[in-house]
Scaffold this motif. Structure first.
Motif, PDB file in Angstrom:
ATOM      1  N   ASP A  15       0.956  -1.080   0.021  1.00  0.00           N
ATOM      2  CA  ASP A  15       0.161  -0.045   0.050  1.00  0.00           C
ATOM      3  C   ASP A  15       0.921   1.274  -0.192  1.00  0.00           C
ATOM      4  N   ASP A  16       2.235   1.044   0.251  1.00  0.00           N
ATOM      5  CA  ASP A  16       2.890   2.396   0.041  1.00  0.00           C
ATOM      6  C   ASP A  16       3.093   3.021  -1.078  1.00  0.00           C
ATOM      7  N   PRO A  17       2.617   3.956  -1.354  1.00  0.00           N
ATOM      8  CA  PRO A  17       2.659   4.541  -2.804  1.00  0.00           C
ATOM      9  C   PRO A  17       4.010   4.853  -3.391  1.00  0.00           C
ATOM     10  N   THR A  18       5.084   5.283  -2.329  1.00  0.00           N
ATOM     11  CA  THR A  18       6.266   5.632  -2.946  1.00  0.00           C
ATOM     12  C   THR A  18       7.069   4.426  -3.193  1.00  0.00           C
ATOM     13  N   THR A  19       6.813   3.296  -2.775  1.00  0.00           N
ATOM     14  CA  THR A  19       7.983   2.157  -3.170  1.00  0.00           C
ATOM     15  C   THR A  19       7.862   1.870  -4.695  1.00  0.00           C
ATOM     16  N   PHE A  20       6.890   1.931  -5.323  1.00  0.00           N
ATOM     17  CA  PHE A  20       6.757   1.765  -6.689  1.00  0.00           C
ATOM     18  C   PHE A  20       7.420   2.738  -7.721  1.00  0.00           C
ATOM     19  N   ASP A  21       8.164   2.573  -8.527  1.00  0.00           N
ATOM     20  CA  ASP A  21       8.883   3.448  -9.443  1.00  0.00           C
ATOM     21  C   ASP A  21       8.375   3.418 -10.770  1.00  0.00           C
ATOM     22  N   ALA A  22       7.632   4.563 -11.035  1.00  0.00           N
ATOM     23  CA  ALA A  22       6.970   4.612 -12.315  1.00  0.00           C
ATOM     24  C   ALA A  22       7.917   4.827 -13.244  1.00  0.00           C
ATOM     25  N   LEU A  23       9.173   5.472 -13.018  1.00  0.00           N
ATOM     26  CA  LEU A  23      10.160   5.974 -14.068  1.00  0.00           C
ATOM     27  C   LEU A  23      10.748   4.416 -14.517  1.00  0.00           C
ATOM     28  N   GLN A  24      11.075   3.583 -13.888  1.00  0.00           N
ATOM     29  CA  GLN A  24      11.704   2.390 -14.067  1.00  0.00           C
ATOM     30  C   GLN A  24      10.616   1.551 -14.993  1.00  0.00           C
ATOM     31  N   TRP A  25       9.409   1.666 -14.783  1.00  0.00           N
ATOM     32  CA  TRP A  25       8.188   0.973 -15.737  1.00  0.00           C
ATOM     33  C   TRP A  25       8.306   1.753 -17.157  1.00  0.00           C
ATOM     34  N   TRP A  26       8.329   2.999 -17.410  1.00  0.00           N
ATOM     35  CA  TRP A  26       8.369   3.598 -18.503  1.00  0.00           C
ATOM     36  C   TRP A  26       9.851   3.119 -19.125  1.00  0.00           C
ATOM     37  N   LYS A  27      10.856   2.983 -18.452  1.00  0.00           N
ATOM     38  CA  LYS A  27      12.077   2.812 -19.069  1.00  0.00           C
ATOM     39  C   LYS A  27      12.009   1.451 -19.577  1.00  0.00           C
ATOM     40  N   VAL A  28      11.483   0.575 -18.952  1.00  0.00           N
ATOM     41  CA  VAL A  28      11.263  -0.820 -19.540  1.00  0.00           C
ATOM     42  C   VAL A  28      10.370  -0.925 -20.851  1.00  0.00           C
ATOM     43  N   ASN A  29       9.368   0.286 -20.805  1.00  0.00           N
ATOM     44  CA  ASN A  29       8.235  -0.140 -21.942  1.00  0.00           C
ATOM     45  C   ASN A  29       8.770   1.020 -23.039  1.00  0.00           C
ATOM     46  N   THR A  30       9.798   1.521 -23.188  1.00  0.00           N
ATOM     47  CA  THR A  30      10.142   2.889 -23.789  1.00  0.00           C
ATOM     48  C   THR A  30      10.153   2.332 -25.433  1.00  0.00           C
ATOM     49  N   LEU A  31      10.473   1.178 -25.687  1.00  0.00           N
ATOM     50  CA  LEU A  31      10.396   0.641 -26.952  1.00  0.00           C
ATOM     51  C   LEU A  31       8.859   0.302 -27.581  1.00  0.00           C
ATOM     52  N   LYS A  32       8.239   0.138 -26.528  1.00  0.00           N
ATOM     53  CA  LYS A  32       6.588  -0.061 -26.909  1.00  0.00           C
ATOM     54  C   LYS A  32       6.001   1.229 -26.971  1.00  0.00           C
ATOM     55  N   TYR A  33       6.369   2.362 -26.055  1.00  0.00           N
ATOM     56  CA  TYR A  33       5.677   3.482 -26.349  1.00  0.00           C
ATOM     57  C   TYR A  33       6.734   4.706 -26.375  1.00  0.00           C
ATOM     58  N   ARG A  34       7.283   4.735 -27.584  1.00  0.00           N
ATOM     59  CA  ARG A  34       8.227   5.741 -27.956  1.00  0.00           C
ATOM     60  C   ARG A  34       7.947   7.398 -27.489  1.00  0.00           C
ATOM     61  N   LEU A  35       6.934   7.570 -28.145  1.00  0.00           N
ATOM     62  CA  LEU A  35       6.654   9.119 -27.978  1.00  0.00           C
ATOM     63  C   LEU A  35       5.828   9.197 -26.730  1.00  0.00           C
ATOM     64  N   LEU A  36       4.815   8.346 -26.086  1.00  0.00           N
ATOM     65  CA  LEU A  36       4.332   8.432 -24.868  1.00  0.00           C
ATOM     66  C   LEU A  36       5.317   8.396 -23.813  1.00  0.00           C
ATOM     67  N   SER A  37       6.297   7.722 -23.864  1.00  0.00           N
ATOM     68  CA  SER A  37       7.183   7.486 -22.781  1.00  0.00           C
ATOM     69  C   SER A  37       8.152   8.745 -22.611  1.00  0.00           C
ATOM     70  N   ARG A  38       8.310   9.605 -23.625  1.00  0.00           N
ATOM     71  CA  ARG A  38       8.883  10.939 -23.450  1.00  0.00           C
ATOM     72  C   ARG A  38       7.930  11.690 -23.030  1.00  0.00           C
ATOM     73  N   MET A  39       6.604  11.810 -23.195  1.00  0.00           N
ATOM     74  CA  MET A  39       5.853  12.536 -22.308  1.00  0.00           C
ATOM     75  C   MET A  39       5.556  12.399 -21.136  1.00  0.00           C
ATOM     76  N   ALA A  40       5.385  10.988 -20.803  1.00  0.00           N
ATOM     77  CA  ALA A  40       5.292  10.569 -19.306  1.00  0.00           C
ATOM     78  C   ALA A  40       6.488  11.126 -18.517  1.00  0.00           C
ATOM     79  N   ARG A  41       7.877  11.007 -19.160  1.00  0.00           N
ATOM     80  CA  ARG A  41       9.045  11.385 -18.553  1.00  0.00           C
ATOM     81  C   ARG A  41       8.950  12.737 -18.112  1.00  0.00           C
TER      82      ARG A  41
END
Length: 793
Positions: free
Chosen positions: A672-698
């Motif tokens: 339940d701790d919201p700070t333990t999940f690293d959203a940046l690492q998730w987008w880093k892993v899915n950069t090839l799948k979402y090339r433009l959307l990952s830049r926007m999320a970053r």
């Protein structure tokens, strides 16, 4: 006894030249000694190897008897020892042999010093670091190598050329240099963090000590830990350095200041080059006042995501702001700083507090940046109001309802802590009631979270305060039992705000994606407390809701868009929170508003990418024509790659944003701790799948929703600009603060808050006092230590 055939040195093997052990003691052959004296130093590798082999054999042979001297002893030492034994035949093996070799320093101490004699010229050559002067038994003065103990002549002219030639061929010195280099490389590897060992320069270069490198490390140390420039002039510091490093040279405060400025300029150039690779950067700014200098500063902090998808924070400027602090002046300083760093067209958002001058500055900056069309979504996300400042205004309005109770608690804590006798009496009651707590906290009036800590701590001692009132007739500020009930009710409300503030104020992880969920939590809590049966709580929450509706009554685009780019939330967070925060019609309108803003931002990234691809395609169209005329200059696969770039530049029927929203939300296993999940690492892993959307999320996840991150860097400006720095110019202050922040980030360090350290020390001192009271039979020595600790500043 050594084998004769293996211990011969340039003589016939039929004559034994080794050492003999008999009843008379250890005897040496004078012919062997003379052969050793006449033996020339090796000049070739094979000669060195041959000599090393002979010494190794002699060393192994010498282990058969502890009385046999070291075979590696120098010829001069062998000669002096042999001559003494032949002159004094009455000595026994058990008697220690006196040392006949005397250094020049000992001779000078024993000799009479002529005050009128001409002083010797100081030795300035670096070769003397590896040599020392010695006087042989025949009063001949020689120089001795400290590595191999070889003795060389001292020329009348003072030339050191032959000494330099010896050092270049000295085998033991070369081995020593290699050992030192390996040692300092290992030390540099231990000191570096995150694999950044290239930033640490060893103080030995090719085995030679470099004072320039030491000065660089000292400047880095001064900046990182905020030491004054005069720290390098302290005798203790220089004594420590000279003991560890004989070649250490003293540094004065001016030299240290110049070295810090040089370090600042170098790190500034590195940071500029890093910012050139960043597409968008978000800024936070705040104003600070120095009580010593009576002037004010503005701090500008940059937040961005680097190429490794790590959240970075750098203090860009700490500049003097002259009075009056108008919005136009703040705007000019921010734009000047952005232009200095070359990021005037890369600014994504600016987070400020709720001062009127800041609103004016942001409005003018928004108009200026809009001219170049560099703002995303038409500048709708440009102005970010500090979440913690709004939270502070809400809580302060609520606390005004119980202001008299807070003042009574504050006065009670101050009254108890003001006198040692009162505190001892207070602790006696604590011990009588068997309470596990031993610490009282006095708050800072301008910080509501400090007031909450004081109230929640004092609440644990409510019965102690009531009993203490009966013992001390002068104690007239004790809260009544009804007041303590109100304090308990208020702490239930403040606990929610305190938990949310600790989550939002983090600087090591993205916080924009947590914005909506925490605002929703505040909304739900205020709505529930507004229906409380206690009139006192309803009136307090009413004040808070009024402030909440002023700032967050309308839909905030930033917190909604940032929540969507969190793979755990997406649209589900909006669909969950909006119906509980707004009326049905208003919730649907806000959902549509967020959707339009989200697609507008995404389309801007798509247009920017297509514009870049069109420019690349225009350049690539010329290349195939040349390659057709000259096929040998390019491969067929290169032509196919250029063709695919043109074909794939056509946008697909379904966008990346549509595909992302259609997928299910990511379920995290971090609890339940919201700070333990690293959203940046998730987008880093899915950069090839979402090339433009990952830049926007970053870019969106890098937005700070509070200026507390910059306040934490300079928590209480007078802590940095202390009395000893009050005479420093604003330029020097910027060098110290910005350079210190950069050096700490380079090492992965965080600045310590002296206020918190002082609180911890005070808490430990009070605990020690309570333990002394709990054990009255303790010896007098321990009580004396406690009294000394209490009397220390």
């Amino acid at each position: 006894m050594a084998e004769p055939l293996k211990c011969t040195f340039e003589v016939s093997s039929r004559k034994f030249l080794g050492f003999l052990v008999n009843q008379r003691g250890v005897e040496a052959n004078l012919d062997k000694i003379q052969a050793l004296l006449n033996m020339q130093s090796p000049t070739k590798v094979k000669q060195v190897q041959s000599l090393a082999g002979r010494l190794a054999v002699a060393d192994m042979a010498s282990t058969s008897s502890p009385e046999i001297p070291d075979p590696t002893i120098t010829p001069a030492e062998i000669s002096s020892s042999a001559l003494q034994r032949t002159e004094d035949t009455s000595s026994t093996p058990n008697e220690s042999r006196p040392t006949t070799e005397t250094t020049a320093t000992d001779v000078n101490k024993e000799a009479d010093v002529n005050p009128f004699a001409r002083k010797k010229r100081a030795k300035t050559s670096v070769v003397w670091n590896d040599f020392k002067e010695v006087i042989l038994p025949d009063n001949t003065k020689k120089t001795e190598c400290i590595h191999c103990k070889a003795k060389l002549a001292i020329t009348v002219s003072g030339s050191t050329t032959h000494l330099s030639r010896h050092l270049n061929s000295c085998v033991r010195r070369i081995l020593f240099q290699k050992q030192q280099q390996r040692f300092f490389q290992a030390q540099a590897g231990d000191m570096g963090t995150s694999g950044e060992t290239d930033n640490l320069v060893p103080i030995l270069t090719n085995g030679k000590f470099e004072m320039v490198k030491m000065r660089e490390l000292v400047a880095n140390w001064v900046l990182m830990h905020e030491h004054p420039f005069t720290v390098v002039e302290e005798e203790g510091f220089n004594d420590m350095q000279r003991y560890a490093i004989p070649q250490w040279e003293r540094i004065n405060n001016n030299m240290c200041k110049n070295d810090c400025v040089t370090m600042y300029e170098r790190e500034k150039t590195k940071l500029k080059n890093l910012l050139k690779t960043i597409d968008k950067i978000s800024l936070t700014t705040d104003l600070w006042k120095s009580s010593n200098q009576k002037i004010e500063y503005m701090v500008l902090t940059g937040h961005f995501i680097d190429s490794n998808w790590r959240l970075q924070k750098r203090v860009l400027n700490f500049v003097y702001i002259p009075p009056p602090r108008t919005g136009i002046l703040i705007k000019d300083l921010i734009y000047k700083c952005a232009k200095e760093w070359g990021i005037e067209n890369k600014v994504f958002t600016i987070s400020v507090d709720n001062a009127t001058s800041n609103d004016t500055a942001i409005r003018i900056l928004k108009d200026n940046f809009s001219i170049n069309k560099s703002l995303v979504c038409g500048g709708k996300l440009f102005h970010v109001r500090c979440y913690t400042h709004i939270m502070n205004l809400m809580v302060q309005d609520g606390l005004t309802k119980i202001r008299y109770i807070v003042e009574d608690v504050r006065d009670s804590v101050a009254y108890i802590k003001q006198s040692e006798s009162r505190f001892i009496m207070f602790l006696e009651i604590v011990q009588l009631l068997r309470l596990p707590h031993r610490k009282l906290i006095l708050d800072c009036k301008t910080r509501w979270n400090s007031t909450y800590e004081m109230l929640i701590t004092a609440l644990k001692f409510k019965n102690v305060f009531l009993r203490y009132r009966d013992k001390d007739p002068h104690y007239d500020c004790c809260p009544d039992p009804e007041d303590w009930v109100r304090v308990e009710k208020v702490c239930e409300v403040l606990e929610v705000f305190n938990t949310i503030t600790n989550i939002i104020s983090g600087s090591d992880y993205p916080t924009a994606n947590l914005f909506l969920s925490e605002v929703f939590r505040v909304k739900v809590m205020l709505d529930a407390k507004a229906m409380d049966a206690n009139d006192f709580i309803r009136d307090m929450v009413k004040r808070m809701k009024k402030k909440f509706d002023k700032y967050w009554g309308e839909c905030n685009l930033l917190m909604c868009v940032a929540s969507v780019v969190d793979p755990r939330c997406k649209k589900a967070m909006l669909e969950y929170c909006f119906p509980r925060m707004y009326e049905e019609i208003e919730a649907q309108a806000n959902m549509l508003k967020v959707k339009n803003a989200l697609y507008e931002i995404y389309q801007e990234y798509v247009d920017e990418s297509q514009s870049f691809n069109n420019e690349q395609s225009a350049e690539n169209r010329v290349v195939p024509q040349v390659n057709v005329q000259n096929p040998s200059s390019s491969s067929g696969f290169a032509l196919f790659t250029q063709h695919m770039k043109v074909v794939q530049s056509v946008p697909p029927e379904k966008s990346e944003l549509d595909s992302y929203l259609e997928e299910e939300c990511y379920i995290s296993d971090d609890g339940d701790d919201p700070t333990t999940f690293d959203a940046l690492q998730w987008w880093k892993v899915n950069t090839l799948k979402y090339r433009l959307l990952s830049r926007m999320a970053r870019d969106i996840l890098a937005i700070p929703i509070t200026t507390v991150a910059s306040e934490a860097t300079f928590s209480a400006g007078n802590r940095v600009i202390e009395t000893y720095r009050s005479s420093l110019s604003p330029e020097t202050v910027q060098v110290l603060l910005c350079g210190g922040d950069w050096c700490r980030n380079l090492r992965g360090l965080k600045r310590k808050n002296k206020e918190q350290e002082l609180k911890e020390q005070l808490g430990e001192r009070e605990l020690e006092e309570s333990l002394l009271l709990a054990h009255p039979g303790e010896d007098r020595q321990q009580q004396s230590k406690a009294e000394l600790a209490r009397s220390s500043p």
